[in-house]
Design an enzyme around this catalytic site. Structure first.
Site, PDB file in Angstrom:
ATOM      1  N   GLU A 103       0.292  -8.913  -2.813  1.00  0.00           N
ATOM      2  CA  GLU A 103       1.206  -9.797  -2.076  1.00  0.00           C
ATOM      3  C   GLU A 103       2.025 -10.668  -3.015  1.00  0.00           C
ATOM      4  O   GLU A 103       3.215 -10.867  -2.792  1.00  0.00           O
ATOM      5  CB  GLU A 103       0.434 -10.678  -1.088  1.00  0.00           C
ATOM      6  CG  GLU A 103      -0.306  -9.940   0.013  1.00  0.00           C
ATOM      7  CD  GLU A 103       0.614  -9.274   1.037  1.00  0.00           C
ATOM      8  OE1 GLU A 103       1.837  -9.456   0.956  1.00  0.00           O
ATOM      9  OE2 GLU A 103       0.096  -8.558   1.908  1.00  0.00           O
ATOM     10  N   ARG A 131       6.114 -10.103  -3.003  1.00  0.00           N
ATOM     11  CA  ARG A 131       6.925 -11.207  -2.455  1.00  0.00           C
ATOM     12  C   ARG A 131       7.461 -12.117  -3.553  1.00  0.00           C
ATOM     13  O   ARG A 131       8.664 -12.374  -3.620  1.00  0.00           O
ATOM     14  CB  ARG A 131       6.106 -12.017  -1.453  1.00  0.00           C
ATOM     15  CG  ARG A 131       5.613 -11.141  -0.307  1.00  0.00           C
ATOM     16  CD  ARG A 131       5.057 -11.953   0.830  1.00  0.00           C
ATOM     17  NE  ARG A 131       4.150 -11.133   1.628  1.00  0.00           N
ATOM     18  CZ  ARG A 131       3.894 -11.330   2.910  1.00  0.00           C
ATOM     19  NH1 ARG A 131       4.467 -12.314   3.553  1.00  0.00           N
ATOM     20  NH2 ARG A 131       3.042 -10.555   3.548  1.00  0.00           N
ATOM     21  N   ASP A 186       0.374   3.456   2.416  1.00  0.00           N
ATOM     22  CA  ASP A 186       1.846   3.433   2.558  1.00  0.00           C
ATOM     23  C   ASP A 186       2.723   3.286   1.311  1.00  0.00           C
ATOM     24  O   ASP A 186       3.322   4.250   0.824  1.00  0.00           O
ATOM     25  CB  ASP A 186       2.255   2.399   3.620  1.00  0.00           C
ATOM     26  CG  ASP A 186       1.666   1.003   3.445  1.00  0.00           C
ATOM     27  OD1 ASP A 186       1.034   0.771   2.414  1.00  0.00           O
ATOM     28  OD2 ASP A 186       1.851   0.154   4.331  1.00  0.00           O
ATOM     29  N   GLU A 192       9.364  -2.107   9.483  1.00  0.00           N
ATOM     30  CA  GLU A 192       9.394  -0.698   9.046  1.00  0.00           C
ATOM     31  C   GLU A 192      10.297   0.213   9.874  1.00  0.00           C
ATOM     32  O   GLU A 192      10.963   1.108   9.330  1.00  0.00           O
ATOM     33  CB  GLU A 192       7.962  -0.117   9.017  1.00  0.00           C
ATOM     34  CG  GLU A 192       7.065  -0.690   7.929  1.00  0.00           C
ATOM     35  CD  GLU A 192       6.509  -2.070   8.261  1.00  0.00           C
ATOM     36  OE1 GLU A 192       6.584  -2.494   9.442  1.00  0.00           O
ATOM     37  OE2 GLU A 192       6.017  -2.759   7.337  1.00  0.00           O
ATOM     38  N   THR A 219       9.035  -2.962  -1.761  1.00  0.00           N
ATOM     39  CA  THR A 219       8.440  -2.791  -0.431  1.00  0.00           C
ATOM     40  C   THR A 219       8.575  -4.032   0.444  1.00  0.00           C
ATOM     41  O   THR A 219       8.264  -3.998   1.635  1.00  0.00           O
ATOM     42  CB  THR A 219       6.973  -2.328  -0.534  1.00  0.00           C
ATOM     43  OG1 THR A 219       6.564  -1.821   0.734  1.00  0.00           O
ATOM     44  CG2 THR A 219       6.059  -3.461  -0.981  1.00  0.00           C
TER      45      THR A 219
HETATM   46  C1  DMJ Z   1       5.471  -6.326   4.111  1.00  0.00           C
HETATM   47  O1  DMJ Z   1       4.878  -7.367   3.425  1.00  0.00           O
HETATM   48  C2  DMJ Z   1       5.686  -5.133   3.237  1.00  0.00           C
HETATM   49  O2  DMJ Z   1       6.595  -4.287   3.823  1.00  0.00           O
HETATM   50  C3  DMJ Z   1       4.408  -4.381   2.970  1.00  0.00           C
HETATM   51  O3  DMJ Z   1       4.655  -3.211   2.226  1.00  0.00           O
HETATM   52  C4  DMJ Z   1       3.752  -4.007   4.267  1.00  0.00           C
HETATM   53  N1  DMJ Z   1       3.614  -5.103   5.190  1.00  0.00           N
HETATM   54  C5  DMJ Z   1       4.684  -6.048   5.368  1.00  0.00           C
HETATM   55  C6  DMJ Z   1       5.603  -5.803   6.530  1.00  0.00           C
HETATM   56  O4  DMJ Z   1       5.079  -5.231   7.628  1.00  0.00           O
END
Ligand code: DMJ
Length: 646
Positions: free
Chosen positions: A268, A272, A401, A535, A621
């Protein structure tokens, strides 16, 4: 009964004289003071400390939004909301934003000014962590500075000259079609609304709680704060919300404290904070973002000090101690977590001119290449000690994922030089197609989950990013498969859209199933929530860019209307607990990824393709744009510079 005094025994009856008793008591009180004092010097995660100190003091980590994690975070929310203390709402004047304004040290930056300055060249369940036995000490950390980091050698001007196009396009991506422009303006208004409320009620906290009008800190980021600010920097900037962007930048300068001593999710923090600061730097050229991100990057390195070099999921940013999630079986690391570092770490090496970050992620790659994969699939749990798979659960949704996403994006971000990433991506995709891709009775294509050979006919909202992923990878596989991949991407995106249209609110559930008569609908109560996830919209955006089929913009607009109708509340946006009922129940959380991803992807969907063109940028992501690394161009530029100076 009378006690008789025995010879040699003191008056106290304990065999001690008064002076001895005094010395003993002195020793005892010293010991007690020492024990309590020590509590405050113990690392945050030590259980004893948790018992004695309050929850907010110790900040136990609950699993975050990485992959399946935020689902768990979400599950604990109802309780907090119900039992939240009354009167939590701070008075409006209490927010620190006004104070910050007066702290301003530098003149604010306007969009145009930045662009002008930079022009030159071609373009312009609360899961308290139980430390597993696999804890690693941070004492043996190898820091970036030990390896000769040199932050002076990266040239922002050279980088800009190696871009093919201007990052923000001709007219900041403004579409010529008035309807599309109106829709884009609407999304910008939503961003401003979400931001203004965050600023008013939760400034400096990680997220806004829009119903109770206060801030949420959570425990995914250790002691780091301001997740919504870091996640919003690039969105505000590309939308031209410059006053807001300047406030965010000022906060980073005055208040982003990286000297935290809490337990953070490596994944995370990376997607982020590292991702957000990197993209803010690449878009604006502000040195502040570069120095912050290099400082933070260095703090993440000790997580890799394991027998295999596979990082553990949790790290204390202060001590460097790392350990595995208590809920991950046998102290394992999670595929989507250790597999979602590559893009950011390559850029950390670029900016610091220090190879250590790239070495760390290449080492993960090497191990994954070496070990045997069941049917060519990558299970979700791996031991950082033995380097073996711990369980055979495979998922393109939660826990797996973004590992797949980062394979194809690593290839694209390397200017298509990283052949290894390409081979791994198409190998994995082949295995996914052979084992997981299914067609429902109603003709919908979906990705099932795999549990040691048995299929679970369920697809998570998280797995819906894969439409976009398969789409952007379509050009680089075998040429005869190009159309096949585009079709597959379109079919998956269609299925995910169906999961939205089949609900009463026109928003999609956390997971939907294809068994017992279900077709793209949640059958379990616990899967019915929507937490402002991006997503499905992310896939619309990529499919729009790849095909220009207007249906993707229409689907995006449907989502905007649903968000407005069901998730917009008086003071922000909130997730909802059941997408199948029109009398919505809000979860009181405006996730930072709503600002970073959901609204950014919507804005891009309604913009021209020259706003952050895919020829130059890949999105991490968390939707933070990172530039393609054009090694040969950068080298040519350096040679030319050298020749000119001779
Ligand atoms: C986000 O923090 C990112 O996309 C992560 O890869 C998956 N979960 C959340 C959004 O749903």
């Amino acid at each position: 009964m009378v006690f008789r005094k025995l010879p040699g025994v003191s008056a106290s009856g304990m065999g001690l004289r008064l002076s001895q008793k005094f010395v003993f008591l002195l020793f005892l009180s010293g010991l007690v003071t020492l024990c309590f004092g020590a509590l405050f010097f113990l690392p945050d995660s030590v259980r004893l400390k948790r018992i004695f100190l309050s929850k907010t003091d110790t900040q136990p980590v609950t699993v975050g939004s990485g992959s399946e994690n935020d689902a768990r975070e979400h599950l604990k929310r109802p309780k907090e909301q119900e039992h939240g203390p009354r009167g939590m709402t701070p008075a409006k004047g209490e927010t620190s934003s006004s104070k910050l304004k007066s702290l301003s040290r530098k003149p604010p930056v306007s969009h145009e000014a930045t662009e002008e300055r930079l022009a030159g060249g071609k373009a312009q369940e609360e899961l308290t962590l139980s430390r597993s036995k696999t804890e690693t000490s941070g004492l043996d950390r190898v820091t970036a500075s030990d390896r000769g980091a040199n932050s002076d050698t990266f040239s922002y001007q050279k980088f800009k000259r190696c871009l093919l196009k201007a990052p923000l396009g001709r007219d900041n991506g403004k579409p010529s079609d008035p309807t599309t422009n109106e829709r884009r303006e609407k999304v910008k208004e939503m961003m401003k609304f979400a931001w203004d409320n965050y600023k008013l009620y939760a400034w400096g906290k990680n997220e806004l709680r829009p119903l109770t009008r206060n801030g949420h800190i959570g425990n995914m980021f250790g002691g780091l704060r301001g997740a919504s600010i870091i996640d919003s920097l690039d969105t505000l900037y590309i939308m031209g919300l410059m006053e807001e962007y300047n406030d965010a930048k000022e906060w980073v300068e005055s208040s982003l404290d990286l000297n935290s001593n809490g337990e953070a999710s490596l994944f995370e923090v990376n997607i982020r904070y590292v991702g957000g600061l990197l993209s803010a730097y690449y878009l604006t050229g502000e040195e502040l973002f570069k120095s912050k991100v290099l400082e933070l990057g260095e703090k993440l390195l000790p997580a890799f000090n394991t027998p295999t070099g596979i990082p553990r999921g949790v790290i204390n940013l202060g001590s460097g101690t790392s350990w595995s999630w208590g809920w991950a079986s046998a102290g394992s690391s999670i595929l989507a977590e250790f597999g979602t570092l590559h893009l950011e770490f390559v850029h950390l090496s670029e900016l610091s001119n220090n190879p250590i970050y790239t070495e760390k992620v290449m080492n993960i790659r090497k191990l994954l290449n070496k070990i045997e994969k069941p049917h060519g699939l990558y299970p979700n749990f791996l031991s950082p000690v033995s380097g073996n798979w711990v369980q055979h659960h495979v998922s393109i949704g939660g826990l797996g994922d973004s590992f797949y996403e980062y394979l194809i994006k690593s290839f694209l971000m390397s200017d298509k030089m990283d052949e290894d990433a390409k081979r791994m991506y198409y190998g994995a995709l082949e295995a996914i197609e052979a084992n997981l891709v299914q067609k429902s009775a109603g003709g919908l294509t979906y990705l099932a989950e795999w549990r040691g050979g048995i299929l679970d006919h369920k697809m998570g909202h998280l797995a819906c990013f894969s439409g976009g992923m398969i789409g952007i990878g379509a050009d680089d596989g075998a040429p005869e498969k190009r159309q096949h991949y585009l079709d597959l991407a379109a079919e998956i995106t269609h299925t995910c859209h169906e999961s939205y249209t089949r609900s009463a609110t026109k928003l999609g559930p956390e997971a939907f199933r294809f068994d017992a008569g279900a077709e793209a609908t949640a059958t379990r109560l616990s899967d019915r929530y929507y937490i402002l996830r991006p997503e499905v919209i992310e896939s619309y955006m990529y499919m729009w860019r790849l095909t220009h089929d207007p249906k993707y913009r229409d689907w995006g607009w449907e989502a905007v209307q649903a968000l407005e109708q069901h998730c917009r509340v008086e003071s922000g946006f909130s997730g909802i607990r059941d997408v199948y009922t029109m009398t919505v129940n809000h979860d009181n959380m405006q996730q930072s990824f709503f600002l970073s991803e959901t609204l950014k992807y919507l804005y891009l969907l309604f913009s021209d393709d020259d706003l952050l063109p895919l020829e130059d940028w890949v999105f991490n992501t968390e939707a933070h744009p990172l530039p393609i690394v054009r090694k040969s161009c950068l080298q040519d530029e350096a040679t030319q510079e050298k020749t000119a100076s001779e």
